[in-house]
Design a protein around this motif. Structure first.
Motif, PDB file in Angstrom:
ATOM      1  N   THR A 184      57.273  75.734  74.898  1.00 18.61           N
ATOM      2  CA  THR A 184      57.066  76.766  73.887  1.00 18.61           C
ATOM      3  C   THR A 184      55.641  77.304  74.021  1.00 18.61           C
ATOM      4  O   THR A 184      54.759  76.635  74.548  1.00 18.61           O
ATOM      5  CB  THR A 184      57.265  76.235  72.451  1.00 18.61           C
ATOM      6  OG1 THR A 184      56.253  75.283  72.157  1.00 18.61           O
ATOM      7  CG2 THR A 184      58.636  75.617  72.265  1.00 18.61           C
ATOM      8  N   SER A 190      47.904  81.499  72.473  1.00 16.21           N
ATOM      9  CA  SER A 190      46.850  80.647  71.917  1.00 16.21           C
ATOM     10  C   SER A 190      46.940  79.275  72.578  1.00 16.21           C
ATOM     11  O   SER A 190      47.981  78.622  72.531  1.00 16.21           O
ATOM     12  CB  SER A 190      47.050  80.530  70.402  1.00 16.21           C
ATOM     13  OG  SER A 190      46.153  79.595  69.854  1.00 16.21           O
ATOM     14  N   GLU A 191      45.865  78.878  73.232  1.00 17.72           N
ATOM     15  CA  GLU A 191      45.869  77.618  73.978  1.00 17.72           C
ATOM     16  C   GLU A 191      44.725  76.732  73.508  1.00 17.72           C
ATOM     17  O   GLU A 191      43.596  77.211  73.319  1.00 17.72           O
ATOM     18  CB  GLU A 191      45.659  77.877  75.471  1.00 17.72           C
ATOM     19  CG  GLU A 191      46.758  78.666  76.129  1.00 17.72           C
ATOM     20  CD  GLU A 191      46.476  78.910  77.610  1.00 17.72           C
ATOM     21  OE1 GLU A 191      47.281  78.466  78.431  1.00 17.72           O
ATOM     22  OE2 GLU A 191      45.441  79.529  77.927  1.00 17.72           O
ATOM     23  N   ASN A 192      45.014  75.455  73.365  1.00 21.02           N
ATOM     24  CA  ASN A 192      43.946  74.505  73.068  1.00 21.02           C
ATOM     25  C   ASN A 192      43.359  74.012  74.381  1.00 21.02           C
ATOM     26  O   ASN A 192      44.083  73.560  75.257  1.00 21.02           O
ATOM     27  CB  ASN A 192      44.484  73.328  72.260  1.00 21.02           C
ATOM     28  CG  ASN A 192      44.734  73.725  70.828  1.00 21.02           C
ATOM     29  OD1 ASN A 192      43.911  74.401  70.223  1.00 21.02           O
ATOM     30  ND2 ASN A 192      45.872  73.349  70.286  1.00 21.02           N
ATOM     31  N   GLY A 244      53.711  82.076  66.047  1.00 20.52           N
ATOM     32  CA  GLY A 244      53.791  80.619  66.156  1.00 20.52           C
ATOM     33  C   GLY A 244      54.462  80.211  67.452  1.00 20.52           C
ATOM     34  O   GLY A 244      54.525  80.986  68.416  1.00 20.52           O
ATOM     35  N   ALA A 245      54.988  78.989  67.486  1.00 18.64           N
ATOM     36  CA  ALA A 245      55.584  78.454  68.713  1.00 18.64           C
ATOM     37  C   ALA A 245      56.901  79.154  69.011  1.00 18.64           C
ATOM     38  O   ALA A 245      57.811  79.159  68.185  1.00 18.64           O
ATOM     39  CB  ALA A 245      55.804  76.958  68.568  1.00 18.64           C
ATOM     40  N   GLN A 246      56.993  79.740  70.193  1.00 20.34           N
ATOM     41  CA  GLN A 246      58.193  80.455  70.618  1.00 20.34           C
ATOM     42  C   GLN A 246      58.645  79.916  71.971  1.00 20.34           C
ATOM     43  O   GLN A 246      57.797  79.569  72.803  1.00 20.34           O
ATOM     44  CB  GLN A 246      57.890  81.957  70.780  1.00 20.34           C
ATOM     45  CG  GLN A 246      57.518  82.652  69.486  1.00 20.34           C
ATOM     46  CD  GLN A 246      58.675  82.738  68.507  1.00 20.34           C
ATOM     47  OE1 GLN A 246      59.833  82.820  68.913  1.00 20.34           O
ATOM     48  NE2 GLN A 246      58.366  82.712  67.223  1.00 20.34           N
ATOM     49  N   GLN A 279      49.228  71.685  68.844  1.00 20.31           N
ATOM     50  CA  GLN A 279      49.582  71.927  70.236  1.00 20.31           C
ATOM     51  C   GLN A 279      51.070  72.234  70.333  1.00 20.31           C
ATOM     52  O   GLN A 279      51.900  71.476  69.836  1.00 20.31           O
ATOM     53  CB  GLN A 279      49.248  70.683  71.062  1.00 20.31           C
ATOM     54  CG  GLN A 279      49.490  70.853  72.547  1.00 20.31           C
ATOM     55  CD  GLN A 279      48.548  71.889  73.161  1.00 20.31           C
ATOM     56  OE1 GLN A 279      47.345  71.756  73.078  1.00 20.31           O
ATOM     57  NE2 GLN A 279      49.123  72.927  73.735  1.00 20.31           N
ATOM     58  N   ALA A 280      51.395  73.361  70.965  1.00 19.39           N
ATOM     59  CA  ALA A 280      52.804  73.718  71.116  1.00 19.39           C
ATOM     60  C   ALA A 280      53.438  72.809  72.162  1.00 19.39           C
ATOM     61  O   ALA A 280      52.774  72.300  73.054  1.00 19.39           O
ATOM     62  CB  ALA A 280      52.918  75.173  71.531  1.00 19.39           C
ATOM     63  N   TYR A 300      42.336  82.332  73.723  1.00 20.81           N
ATOM     64  CA  TYR A 300      43.485  83.234  73.678  1.00 20.81           C
ATOM     65  C   TYR A 300      43.623  83.921  75.025  1.00 20.81           C
ATOM     66  O   TYR A 300      42.667  84.509  75.521  1.00 20.81           O
ATOM     67  CB  TYR A 300      43.297  84.282  72.581  1.00 20.81           C
ATOM     68  CG  TYR A 300      42.927  83.713  71.247  1.00 20.81           C
ATOM     69  CD1 TYR A 300      43.595  82.612  70.722  1.00 20.81           C
ATOM     70  CD2 TYR A 300      41.892  84.261  70.511  1.00 20.81           C
ATOM     71  CE1 TYR A 300      43.253  82.078  69.499  1.00 20.81           C
ATOM     72  CE2 TYR A 300      41.538  83.740  69.279  1.00 20.81           C
ATOM     73  CZ  TYR A 300      42.214  82.653  68.780  1.00 20.81           C
ATOM     74  OH  TYR A 300      41.859  82.136  67.576  1.00 20.81           O
ATOM     75  N   PHE A 312      51.617  86.946  63.567  1.00 21.14           N
ATOM     76  CA  PHE A 312      51.523  85.595  64.123  1.00 21.14           C
ATOM     77  C   PHE A 312      52.933  85.033  64.291  1.00 21.14           C
ATOM     78  O   PHE A 312      53.670  84.899  63.323  1.00 21.14           O
ATOM     79  CB  PHE A 312      50.697  84.700  63.203  1.00 21.14           C
ATOM     80  CG  PHE A 312      50.596  83.291  63.694  1.00 21.14           C
ATOM     81  CD1 PHE A 312      49.779  82.979  64.769  1.00 21.14           C
ATOM     82  CD2 PHE A 312      51.324  82.276  63.097  1.00 21.14           C
ATOM     83  CE1 PHE A 312      49.695  81.689  65.251  1.00 21.14           C
ATOM     84  CE2 PHE A 312      51.244  80.978  63.565  1.00 21.14           C
ATOM     85  CZ  PHE A 312      50.435  80.687  64.640  1.00 21.14           C
ATOM     86  N   ARG A 331      52.485  79.342  71.929  1.00 18.38           N
ATOM     87  CA  ARG A 331      51.971  79.739  70.607  1.00 18.38           C
ATOM     88  C   ARG A 331      51.454  81.176  70.747  1.00 18.38           C
ATOM     89  O   ARG A 331      50.475  81.416  71.462  1.00 18.38           O
ATOM     90  CB  ARG A 331      50.853  78.785  70.196  1.00 18.38           C
ATOM     91  CG  ARG A 331      50.369  78.957  68.771  1.00 18.38           C
ATOM     92  CD  ARG A 331      49.423  77.829  68.420  1.00 18.38           C
ATOM     93  NE  ARG A 331      48.754  78.038  67.159  1.00 18.38           N
ATOM     94  CZ  ARG A 331      49.244  77.673  65.976  1.00 18.38           C
ATOM     95  NH1 ARG A 331      50.404  77.061  65.911  1.00 18.38           N
ATOM     96  NH2 ARG A 331      48.564  77.892  64.876  1.00 18.38           N
TER      97      ARG A 331
END
Ligand code: ATP
Ligand code: MG
Length: 181
Positions: free
Chosen positions: A7, A155-157, A51-53, A2-3, A164, A49, A9
């Protein structure tokens, strides 16, 4: 993973059109006995990809994407591959030069902004299932579509698993579509 709240993802990818996604899921369901199946709405081919930004970087990323000039191309997924820890995926047996060039262009533009991608070589694939095994003697199908845009995804959990969300979409030349986002 989880970001953190401020941030995001992120990744750039080619979306799989709904018609092909339905056909691919149908084929997959008939071929793969087990594993955790990727929902058809999530089918995509990752180009880069990130990642967390930081969320504050989003506008710059959209600018970067809008500046990419690349042609549309026919994406043919005619191979099967097992990757990493039990990912079963479709892949192009001969990735089109335009696909490799698009991934390279994005990687270079991101690098120029200090965003370094995973150092592993680009291996284009569309994930079908995780914790799965490729059945022996499974004949690869052939699915194809015109790759006429690329997308920045968040990208979300969620409670229902990873989802997405499209944050922006940009046409590949020859596609004649308008950029959005
Ligand atoms: P989850 O990891 O939550 O189970 P997921 O793998 O579908 O789900 P993400 O991890 O956010 O979601 O990945 C989004 C996309 O980016 C997927 O196509 C994934 O294969 C790809 N990806 C993730 N990590 C990397 C990486 N280090 N290098 C290249 N691609 C990656
Ligand atoms: Mg992942």
């Amino acid at each position: 993973m989880q970001a953190h709240a401020d941030t995001l993802r992120l990744f750039f990818a080619l979306p799989c059109p709904p018609e092909q996604a339905t056909a691919i899921a149908q084929w997959r369901d008939g071929q793969l006995p087990g594993g955790r199946k990727v929902v058809p709405d999530n089918f995509h081919l990752t180009l880069a990809f990130l990642g967390a930004q930081p969320a504050t970087r989003l506008e710059a990323l959209k600018h970067l994407a809008a500046a990419i000039e690349a042609p549309s191309f026919e994406l043919k997924l005619d191979g099967l591959i097992a990757l990493g820890k039990g990912f079963v995926c479709l892949r192009p047996q001969s990735p089109p030069a335009a696909l490799l060039q698009l991934a390279t262009s994005l990687g270079q533009a991101l690098g120029a902004q200090g965003i370094m991608l995973d150092c592993r070589p680009f291996l284009p694939h569309l994930s079908l299932a995780r914790q799965a095994e490729l059945p022996p003697h499974c004949t690869p199908p052939t699915f194809s579509w015109a790759a006429d845009r690329f997308v920045l995804y968040l990208s979300e959990n969620t409670r229902d698993g990873v989802r997405y969300r499209e944050l922006g979409s940009w046409p590949l030349a020859g596609a004649g579509a308008e950029a959005a986002g």
